[in-house]
Design an enzyme around this catalytic site. Structure first.
Site, mmCIF file in Angstrom:
data_model
loop_
_atom_site.group_PDB
_atom_site.id
_atom_site.type_symbol
_atom_site.label_atom_id
_atom_site.label_comp_id
_atom_site.label_asym_id
_atom_site.label_seq_id
_atom_site.Cartn_x
_atom_site.Cartn_y
_atom_site.Cartn_z
ATOM 1 N N ASP A 1 -5.213 35.798 16.504
ATOM 2 C CA ASP A 1 -5.425 34.699 15.563
ATOM 3 C C ASP A 1 -5.033 33.357 16.181
ATOM 4 O O ASP A 1 -4.001 33.257 16.851
ATOM 5 C CB ASP A 1 -4.552 34.979 14.322
ATOM 6 N N GLU B 1 -9.657 34.306 18.674
ATOM 7 C CA GLU B 1 -10.182 33.244 17.819
ATOM 8 C C GLU B 1 -9.785 31.915 18.443
ATOM 9 O O GLU B 1 -8.626 31.500 18.352
ATOM 10 C CB GLU B 1 -9.601 33.331 16.401
HETATM 11 C C1 GLC Z 1 -7.057 31.734 11.368
HETATM 12 C C2 GLC Z 1 -7.624 32.541 10.233
HETATM 13 C C3 GLC Z 1 -7.447 31.784 8.957
HETATM 14 C C4 GLC Z 1 -5.987 31.481 8.747
HETATM 15 C C5 GLC Z 1 -5.393 30.777 9.957
HETATM 16 C C6 GLC Z 1 -3.902 30.735 9.893
HETATM 17 O O1 GLC Z 1 -7.772 30.567 11.572
HETATM 18 O O2 GLC Z 1 -8.960 32.838 10.484
HETATM 19 O O3 GLC Z 1 -7.967 32.486 7.865
HETATM 20 O O4 GLC Z 1 -5.823 30.668 7.625
HETATM 21 O O5 GLC Z 1 -5.716 31.450 11.148
HETATM 22 O O6 GLC Z 1 -3.353 31.977 10.225
#
Ligand code: GLC
Length: 578
Positions: A200, A242
């Site tokens: 993440d 991500e």
């Molecule tokens: C990532 C997730 C999102 C979340 C953020 C904080 O971007 O996809 O849903 O709010 O991380 O953890």
């Protein structure tokens, strides 16, 4: 043993336990519910599941605020249920990826609670500043909703850093104890059999923050450390990152030329340009985006998606381009979020089946591994009356039954879509399973088709010149086999020619329809496309027939072999049209 880079031809399905299937009737989805739906996922044809965070959480950011990394939130079941789920998933050949949220914890996490005491051994696990940082209101991820990136904590008598909401304090990854603990977290879940992690918020997890000087350089060495640990523990486990970054910034995330970073990354850049192409009908900027993200290490892979659980982030487009997408897909203010995105699901944005099919077909045809978002295979809608990103997180619509068959409870964690054209009454699994022409069955067919084309996940690709600014034609070559996909983004028909990209006279076999050859009598490949039409071809014949040497028999000697030839051709034709 490394299983032939399995992730390069996986089809990933992303779901959130909370809204997938509630078995115990408390209004929240659980592992038991998910277990009951594994046959559905197997029938759909996906082979990898990505589960959003399901660990104990105060749940102020959809579970991305974890308060215990080593358990299952009681709303979703027990650790026993998780292990049972893993067993059932593996039995069906499904791999499981889970989220790894290492940038921050919940402010309820005992580590943070400890850290608030000035003399605590955990003080340095988070990022504290005694004085009010000057950049306190800069660098927010959720502008308009989030107030600051530093907040004052009375008990600690200091400010703590949080890249996201104030209830998500950032961990200090420069602290060796934090790193050791996060390795234990990885080791824990790997030992339970998971196939890898969706990492993440990677750019933020790797950033170092100095209260006096602001964010410092990214610690890619930490990424290498995570990758090495992962691979020592589990040879074929993967990291899926991500990181919504520019093409110029991508390489170090994959670990540079050595490839010891992430195995896979979501291609946010292509995603945004794909929506621009869907909005305008023109493919030139999408082609540029594909070319800009082409150079990645040999074992690395892009993951493509249409929609995910967050807003459709358009932050990487030029201002005028973003406006164009806003006008087309997010015309009303309430459809937009954080100034840069759209909080809608795929089907309501595109508005019609043809456009949806085009979008999905392109998704499967793009260089990389596709990921589907639960419910999109049905064309589920959104609920704009819900808060922020919750609009796209309503429960899965299983049947035309109370609560869409998701739960027996009266009150749900988030309401099902029960009104209007997107209601579970019209859009649900039970109805679509029985209807051969449903979107669900069409998506299932496309998943099977994608699996028949390993060239796309593994091969070299080129964009073919078609002379038409609305048509995207891609060719993939791998181990002597080739696939060509053609997509017309325009709402008008057109005719294109694939020469000279495809040599004259070369056979093109249509992988979706009966029609065998696309070459004209003169050997040229002219393809007539309807509005929003798409084609998948294999170069050459389909060659399903297995050639085994036939034993010499007396009937063959009597000439029966000749008469068997037409039968073989008929059988092959039938296979093609399946
Ligand atoms: C990532 C997730 C999102 C979340 C953020 C904080 O971007 O996809 O849903 O709010 O991380 O953890």
């Amino acid at each position: 043993m490394i299983d032939e880079l399995w992730y390069k031809n996986a089809v990933i399905y992303s779901l959130d336990l909370e809204t997938f299937m509630d078995a115990n009737g408390d209004g929240v989805g659980d592992f038991e519910g998910l277990i009951r739906r594994l046959d559905y996922l197997q029938f759909l044809g996906v082979d990898t599941l990505w589960l959003a965070p399901f660990q104990p959480t105060p749940n102020r950011d959809n579970g991305y605020d974890i308060s215990d990394y080593y358990g299952v939130d009681p709303r979703h079941g027990t650790s026993g249920d998780f292990v049972e789920f893993m067993h059932q998933a593996h039995k069906r050949g499904l791999r499981v990826l889970i989220d790894l949220v290492i940038n921050h914890t919940s402010d309820r996490h005992p580590w943070f609670q400890d850290s608030r005491a000035r003399n605590s051994a955990k003080r340095d696990w988070y990022v504290w500043a005694d004085r009010r940082p000057a950049d306190l209101d800069e660098g927010m991820v959720f502008p308009g909703v989030q107030k600051s990136t530093w907040s004052y904590d009375r008990k600690a008598r200091a400010y703590y850093f949080h890249r996201f909401f104030a209830f998500q304090p950032d961990l200090n990854i420069e602290n060796p104890e934090v790193r050791a603990e996060l390795r234990r977290v990885m080791g824990f879940w790997l030992q339970l059999g998971i196939g890898g992690f969706r990492l993440d918020a990677v750019p933020f997890a790797l950033e170092t923050v100095d209260p006096a000087r602001g964010p410092g350089p990214l610690r890619f060495d930490y990424l290498t450390e995570l990758r090495r640990f992962l691979q020592w523990r589990s040879g074929d486990a993967v990291l899926l990152g991500e990181a919504n970054v520019t093409p110029e910034e991508v390489l170090p995330y994959f670990g540079g030329d050595g490839g010891d970073g992430m195995h896979m990354m979501f291609n946010f850049y292509v995603n945004q340009h794909l929506f621009l192409a869907l909005a305008t009908g023109q493919v030139d900027t999408l082609v540029e985006a594909l070319r800009a993200t082409r150079e990645i290490p040999a074992e690395a892979q892009w993951v493509n998606f249409l929609r995910n659980h967050d807003e459709l982030d358009l932050g990487r487009l030029e201002d005028a381009e973003r406006e164009t997408v806003f006008r087309r897909f997010g015309a009303e203010e309430r459809m937009r979020l954080y100034g840069r995105g759209i909080r809608r699901r795929l089907a309501p944005m595109l508005g019609d089946r043809r456009h949806e099919e085009l979008a999905y077909s392109v998704l499967f045809a793009l260089p990389g591994t596709p990921v589907l978002r639960y419910g999109d295979e049905l064309g589920m809608g959104d609920d704009l009356s819900l808060r922020e990103r919750d609009a796209v997180r309503t429960p899965m619509q299983w049947a035309d039954e109370p609560q869409g068959g998701f739960s027996a409870a009266e009150r749900l964690v988030l309401p099902v879509v029960g009104e209007g054209v997107w209601s579970y009454r019209h859009i649900n699994v039970a109805a679509q399973r029985r209807d051969p022409s449903s979107l669900l069955n069409w998506v299932g067919g496309m998943i099977r088709l994608r699996k028949e084309c390993p060239e796309i996940g593994r091969g070299d690709w080129v964009v073919l010149e078609t002379g038409d600014p609305h048509v995207l034609a891609l060719r993939y070559d791998w181990r002597g086999n080739s696939v060509i996909t053609v997509h017309n983004f325009a709402r008008t028909p057109c005719e294109i020619e694939l020469d000279p990209a495809v040599p004259r006279g070369e056979r093109l076999s249509n992988l979706r329809e009966e029609q065998e050859l696309a070459a004209d009598r003169d050997g040229r490949h002219r393809i007539a496309l309807d509005a929003l039409d798409y084609r998948w071809y294999r170069v050459g014949g389909l060659d399903y027939a297995v050639r085994t040497p036939r034993p010499f028999t007396s009937s063959r000697a009597a000439g029966a072999a000749g008469s068997s030839a037409p039968r073989t051709r008929r059988a092959r034709r039938r296979s093609r049209s399946r």
